[in-house]
Design an enzyme around this catalytic site. Sequence first.
Site, short mmCIF file in Angstrom:
data_model
loop_
_atom_site.label_atom_id
_atom_site.label_comp_id
_atom_site.label_asym_id
_atom_site.label_seq_id
_atom_site.Cartn_x
_atom_site.Cartn_y
_atom_site.Cartn_z
N ALA A 34 92.97 -26.03 35.58
CA ALA A 34 92.48 -24.89 34.82
C ALA A 34 92.54 -25.24 33.35
CB ALA A 34 93.35 -23.68 35.10
N THR A 35 91.64 -24.69 32.53
CA THR A 35 91.59 -25.16 31.15
C THR A 35 91.97 -24.15 30.07
OG1 THR A 35 89.25 -25.12 31.52
CG2 THR A 35 90.27 -27.25 31.38
N THR A 36 91.06 -23.74 29.23
CA THR A 36 91.49 -23.14 27.96
C THR A 36 91.90 -21.67 28.03
OG1 THR A 36 89.87 -24.61 27.01
CG2 THR A 36 90.77 -22.93 25.56
#
Lengths: 256, 229
Positions: A34-36
């Site tokens: 999962a990113t930002t």
Amino acid sequence: MGLLRQAGTEHAPAASASASAAAAAAALAPAPHATTVVALRYADGVIMAGDRRATMGNLIAHRAMEKVFPADRYSAVAIAGSAGMAVEMVRLFQVQLEHYEKVEGTTLSLEGKANQLAQMVRQNLPLAMQGLVVVPLFAGYDTGRGIGRIFSYDATGGHYEEIDFQATGSGGRDARSTIKLGWREGMGREDAVDLAIKSLYEAADEDSATGGPDLVRGIYPLVAVVDAEGYRLVPEEEVAERFGALVARIQAERAR
Amino acid sequence: MSMPYYVAPEQVMKDRAEYAQKGIARGRSLVATTYDMGIAIVAENPSRSLHKISEIYDRIAFGGVGKYNEYDQLRVAGVRHADTKGYAYSREDVDARSLANLYAQYLGNVFTHEMKPLEVEILVAELGSGDRPDQLYHIAYEGTITDEERFAVLGGDAETITERVAASWKADWDLSAALKAAVAALAGPDRTLAPGDLEVATLSRGNGRIDGRRTFRRIADEELALLLA
């Protein structure tokens, strides 16, 4: 003798390399990441937002992943890193806060909750060393002081209180720069939500692992507000509308 | 040299039951009743911090009368059971029936095998959903479990209070009417109970906490005074 040595030399690396073997296995079968995610303080509390993309290597694993969760009534947690570990960590964190509240008859202080999460991140350290890193952001409304507070973490369980805003994940740097340029003390809710949305837009513009607004499928970042009334999500229609306004603004500026 | 002596098992059980009943009768009673929006639980309890009524899970509440330390231990065990089950499986897999059975088995075991029985009575209330009706489980000190769909009374004076509640009970009454009747039943004809003497909580449909899943709510102070006025 030579046979023994041979057997020995073959055996030793195999035993000591179990950690790197697991890391190699993780690389062979990449798990979703999962990113930002971002958090920023505003006049009445905090805003927390996250994009919806999960990646697996250079592939998109999920388009509509949720990375912002209510931890309890007055706090929110957002995650970046190995998705499976992170979602499980959030689930356990939610259960622990609720369990404490029910058994003790009172809620933990905001700092108590932040410490509890730090311990969970630290427990994950052996797996973090093998590539399954979880880096959460924690923010909430401090009912005692009447302000929003933000805590950031590193993979070792170190946690640091942030003064105004923080972002983490692969696009965190770009998101943070955007917030840094637009943040003002005592911002209103509307401005703060707009800034969070803009920061994710800019991050998605620079970072391939961060998802931008998906107009085709109607998928937009999750934006949550935590204030004196507690945790609630900004309705998807409102986020979509603000994105529309942001895009119109950017187009107008380019045409000038 | 002491002589081994024989006591009939009937006598042992009778003595234990008498002991437990006496202990429970020393404390104040508790009434739980369904109303149009859910379940209301009312206990006579002047303490603001030592609760007789507590939240177990999203739709489950706990009530205890008798010895505080004994029922509080059962309450904590119940919260742990429910939270563990909800985490391991799913929130909707946590139900009051299994919890009530657990309490019944524990109380029954202690009653038959230990020197001293627990001097408590336990209520496990569950707010119904879909086609499941509201459910009230009453577990006595020796592990007897009864389920009610209308109301339940726990405590030493249960028989007379039950008569009073039964006389005034109506299906689908509102919260204010239910609370007034429960308080009148607890007080009896010779006493009046002020909001400060009461501990009141509800499990109610339409309690929006976070995402509306936790339905337990305490009612106190002005809000309670207003409902009882």
